[in-house]
Scaffold this motif. Sequence first.
Motif, PDB file in Angstrom:
ATOM      1  N   LEU A  85       0.845  -1.185   0.000  1.00 56.30           N
ATOM      2  CA  LEU A  85       0.000   0.000   0.000  1.00 56.30           C
ATOM      3  C   LEU A  85       0.885   1.241   0.000  1.00 56.30           C
ATOM      4  O   LEU A  85       1.680   1.442   0.918  1.00 56.30           O
ATOM      5  CB  LEU A  85      -0.901  -0.007   1.232  1.00 56.30           C
ATOM      6  N   THR A  86       0.757   2.067  -1.038  1.00 51.90           N
ATOM      7  CA  THR A  86       1.576   3.282  -1.109  1.00 51.90           C
ATOM      8  C   THR A  86       0.878   4.466  -0.454  1.00 51.90           C
ATOM      9  O   THR A  86       1.550   5.415  -0.058  1.00 51.90           O
ATOM     10  CB  THR A  86       1.914   3.646  -2.562  1.00 51.90           C
ATOM     11  N   GLY A  87      -0.433   4.425  -0.352  1.00 52.69           N
ATOM     12  CA  GLY A  87      -1.142   5.540   0.274  1.00 52.69           C
ATOM     13  C   GLY A  87      -2.633   5.272   0.356  1.00 52.69           C
ATOM     14  O   GLY A  87      -3.166   4.377  -0.297  1.00 52.69           O
ATOM     15  N   LEU A  88      -3.299   6.072   1.182  1.00 51.34           N
ATOM     16  CA  LEU A  88      -4.739   5.951   1.383  1.00 51.34           C
ATOM     17  C   LEU A  88      -5.292   7.350   1.555  1.00 51.34           C
ATOM     18  O   LEU A  88      -4.774   8.130   2.364  1.00 51.34           O
ATOM     19  CB  LEU A  88      -5.032   5.104   2.622  1.00 51.34           C
ATOM     20  N   SER A  89      -6.328   7.682   0.789  1.00 57.30           N
ATOM     21  CA  SER A  89      -6.972   8.978   0.963  1.00 57.30           C
ATOM     22  C   SER A  89      -8.475   8.786   1.042  1.00 57.30           C
ATOM     23  O   SER A  89      -9.039   7.928   0.360  1.00 57.30           O
ATOM     24  CB  SER A  89      -6.615   9.931  -0.179  1.00 57.30           C
ATOM     25  N   ILE A  90      -9.101   9.580   1.908  1.00 57.13           N
ATOM     26  CA  ILE A  90     -10.553   9.558   2.068  1.00 57.13           C
ATOM     27  C   ILE A  90     -11.049  10.963   1.759  1.00 57.13           C
ATOM     28  O   ILE A  90     -10.651  11.924   2.410  1.00 57.13           O
ATOM     29  CB  ILE A  90     -10.959   9.132   3.485  1.00 57.13           C
ATOM     30  N   GLU A  91     -11.916  11.071   0.784  1.00 59.98           N
ATOM     31  CA  GLU A  91     -12.489  12.362   0.384  1.00 59.98           C
ATOM     32  C   GLU A  91     -13.964  12.391   0.749  1.00 59.98           C
ATOM     33  O   GLU A  91     -14.646  11.376   0.680  1.00 59.98           O
ATOM     34  CB  GLU A  91     -12.337  12.567  -1.130  1.00 59.98           C
ATOM     35  N   GLY A  92     -14.443  13.568   1.115  1.00 60.93           N
ATOM     36  CA  GLY A  92     -15.868  13.746   1.361  1.00 60.93           C
ATOM     37  C   GLY A  92     -16.260  13.827   2.819  1.00 60.93           C
ATOM     38  O   GLY A  92     -17.439  13.964   3.124  1.00 60.93           O
ATOM     39  N   LEU A  93     -15.308  13.718   3.726  1.00 59.29           N
ATOM     40  CA  LEU A  93     -15.606  13.805   5.154  1.00 59.29           C
ATOM     41  C   LEU A  93     -14.990  15.070   5.727  1.00 59.29           C
ATOM     42  O   LEU A  93     -14.049  15.629   5.172  1.00 59.29           O
ATOM     43  CB  LEU A  93     -15.041  12.591   5.901  1.00 59.29           C
ATOM     44  N   GLY A  94     -15.492  15.478   6.854  1.00 58.20           N
ATOM     45  CA  GLY A  94     -14.876  16.586   7.564  1.00 58.20           C
ATOM     46  C   GLY A  94     -13.571  16.144   8.201  1.00 58.20           C
ATOM     47  O   GLY A  94     -13.251  14.947   8.268  1.00 58.20           O
ATOM     48  N   ILE A  95     -12.809  17.088   8.690  1.00 57.91           N
ATOM     49  CA  ILE A  95     -11.489  16.783   9.252  1.00 57.91           C
ATOM     50  C   ILE A  95     -11.604  15.839  10.443  1.00 57.91           C
ATOM     51  O   ILE A  95     -10.878  14.858  10.541  1.00 57.91           O
ATOM     52  CB  ILE A  95     -10.769  18.083   9.663  1.00 57.91           C
TER      53      ILE A  95
END
Length: 189
Positions: free
Chosen positions: A55-65
């Motif tokens: 796994l080189t990276g993980l991003s989650i979009e659409g949520l608050g901080i």
Amino acid sequence: MEVVGRCWAVCSVVALLLVSIVFLSSATASGSAKNSGVPRSVSLEDFDVRGPWQLTGLSIEGLGILQDWTIQSSLQTQARPWWAFWRPRPTFVPGYLYDDLELIRGRLRAAGYYEVRVRESLVIQRDPGVPATPSGEGTPGEVYVQLDVEPGRPIVVCSLYIDLDSVTFPEGSELALQRRFPLKLGDVF
């Protein structure tokens, strides 16, 4: 005449080598189109689980901080921190990602978002290499996971009706009971 014959033989060999190099390079390019170095995106259902993956990276979009931090810290699929570049990249396990998707959906449903949609996209940056020996392991492939979360609108308490059958309350205690009740009009259910 002998010089011309040798030149012809050398030119023939060179031409044959050039043709074979062009043929081999075109066969390799067409045979390894998925190893071309260009990242491609697949869904979790279409992901090829064979071979070791990192796994080189993980991003989650659409949520608050705050939601992003609390959810991402409880996932099984964890990327290496950016500051720990000397550590090896973690192994990517598709089964863990399935569980993580359900965890995200469950957490958001518990927060009142019943129409939540989570779409995953696995960006394959490099396919696993073929092992040099039959018993050895090949070089691991690299995958980057992108999660797009659409929580939808939260479910809100529009009306509240409490039926206590034939129980009677002294005057003023009904208001005290309503204050102690956890649900209020306009709150997220």
